[in-house]
Write an enzyme that holds these catalytic residues in place. Structure first.
Site, PDB file in Angstrom:
ATOM      1  CG  ASP A  18      46.780  53.679  32.483  1.00  0.00           C
ATOM      2  OD1 ASP A  18      47.798  53.765  32.356  1.00  0.00           O
ATOM      3  OD2 ASP A  18      46.159  51.844  31.763  1.00  0.00           O
ATOM      4  NE  ARG A  98      36.766  45.713  36.332  1.00  0.00           N
ATOM      5  CZ  ARG A  98      37.754  46.508  36.715  1.00  0.00           C
ATOM      6  NH1 ARG A  98      37.399  47.258  38.116  1.00  0.00           N
ATOM      7  NH2 ARG A  98      39.339  46.621  36.445  1.00  0.00           N
ATOM      8  CG  ASP A 127      38.552  44.434  33.352  1.00  0.00           C
ATOM      9  OD1 ASP A 127      37.973  43.877  33.786  1.00  0.00           O
ATOM     10  OD2 ASP A 127      39.487  45.385  34.203  1.00  0.00           O
ATOM     11  CB  SER A 182      48.649  45.648  36.217  1.00  0.00           C
ATOM     12  OG  SER A 182      47.324  46.217  35.912  1.00  0.00           O
TER      13      SER A 182
END
Length: 408
Positions: A18, A98, A127, A182
């Protein structure tokens, strides 16, 4: 800020499919220079490949930083002082990472004179909210570029095709027929989602779990661990003083060996949908249990009740991305004040997926008075006759209501 006005972007870069595609896409779409930032927060992966790949793709400014101590000291430990649990089960392992990553993105943007920051979070997840709320709280006028909300590369196949067209090297392509998970890892936990896990009735195969033994195959003998607390934080494990990151690393090792900390959860995302995720949080599971035990003898009853009232709101703030909000900071000041007397030791027994508290003690701050709580002769420390008036006063409103009900 228009596309042509963006000259430099700081990208949260992992080196995976990604973010490698995003790196190229930013250059193609915005015609800008890209600075990469890769954080080591204990994901257990070698970060040198990300450095080599960024250089291979022509990145001139790249940052790779070891943030493990800051992560545990300034984010994980404060959250565990609050005993924060989202929706009764989730220990917030992804959520708490995060704001630290976004904080460093903003700091690097300032240092390098960048116009914008960018991340690889999708438009369906939490996120994106966490990254961007943090960024705006710390740099109000920053431009955030979220490619998943702009481009038409809406599947893994399209990403791979883009990578092939533009000569982007991609390692670790998923084998045909392999379970597509994932995975996100840091020093607090590993999360798994996507693919077959999107069916909430599907039980994941044993091979999915990475850091915890199966409880059925965990050691047949329990293991005792003693944790030393100072102002609500663990400062030593089995009498050996350790840094915050070393504490969590050791508890992950101990808990993982005994099959502790697995969770299969359907949670409510902030953006409105339900999501199924599987989590491994061995060290955090031990920390939560032990912290409650330490507070049980050092905190006043009403302080415990107040913390329990506030905890769900605190947990939602963390989950939803409001780490740097004024309300979370205010709650943290209150919570940290309550932790001043949370000093002492807790002993836990680890056995086949369970954490059992077997002892707690505080030489300086224990509110537990054996002379008062004993069921044996207390030498007049507590007058049992006083309980009658206490009960009658607390029953007064109930008696008044009952009498009224009889008259109706």
């Amino acid at each position: 800020m228009t596309i042509s006005e963006v000259k430099k972007v700081v990208l949260a870069y992992s080196g995976g499919l990604d973010t490698s595609v995003i790196l190229k896409w930013l250059r193609e779409t915005y015609g800008c220079e890209v600075v990469t930032f890769t954080a080591d927060i204990g994901q257990g992966e070698e970060l040198e490949p990300a450095r080599r790949k960024a250089k291979l793709m022509g990145v001139k400014e790249l940052f790779i930083e070891d943030l493990r101590e800051e992560f545990v000291r300034d984010f994980v430990f404060p959250m565990f002082r609050a005993s924060a649990v989202y929706e009764g089960e989730y220990l917030l392992g992804t959520s708490i990472a995060r704001p630290l990553i976004a904080k460093r993105l903003v700091e690097i943007a300032r240092r390098t004179g960048a116009d914008a920051i960018s991340h690889g979070a999708t438009g369906k997840g939490n996120d994106q909210v966490r990254f961007e709320l943090t960024a705006y709280a710390l740099m109000p006028d920053v431009k955030v570029i979220a490619p998943w909300r702009e481009w038409d590369l809406t599947s893994r196949e399209k990403l791979l095709a883009y990578a092939g067209t533009h000569g982007i090297p991609i390692e670790g392509r998923r084998r045909k027929g392999a379970a597509p998970y994932s995975m996100d890892a840091n020093l607090l936990h590993i999360s798994y989602e996507g693919g077959i896990l999107e069916d909430p009735s599907y039980e994941p195969e044993e091979s999915m779990w990475r850091i915890t033994a199966s409880p059925e195959k965990a050691p047949n003998r329990p293991e005792y661990v003693e944790l030393t607390y100072a102002k609500g934080d663990i400062v030593a494990v089995n009498g050996k003083r350790r840094s915050p990151a070393a504490v969590l690393t050791e508890l992950n090792r101990l808990g993982g060996r005994h099959g502790i900390g697995r969770l299969d959860l359907v949670e409510n995302r902030y953006v409105g949908m339900k999501s199924r995720g599987c989590y491994e949080t061995p060290g955090g599971t031990i920390m939560l249990k032990a912290h409650r035990a330490m507070e049980s003898i050092t905190l006043d009853r009403e302080v415990v009740a107040l913390k329990d009232d506030l905890m769900p709101r605190y947990a939602r703030l963390v989950y939803n991305g409001y780490w740097f909000s004024p309300e979370r900071l205010a709650l943290q000041a209150l919570i940290d004040h309550t932790q001043r007397p949370v000093n002492g030791t807790v002993r836990v027994k680890l056995y086949k997926g369970t954490v059992l508290v077997t002892g707690r003690a505080s030489k300086t701050d224990s509110l537990f008075d054996p002379a008062i709580s004993t069921f044996e002769e207390d030498g007049g420390a507590y007058n049992q006759a006083d309980a009658e008036g206490f009960i009658r006063l607390n029953a007064l409103r109930l008696r008044i209501a009952a009498k009224l009900k009889r008259r109706r």
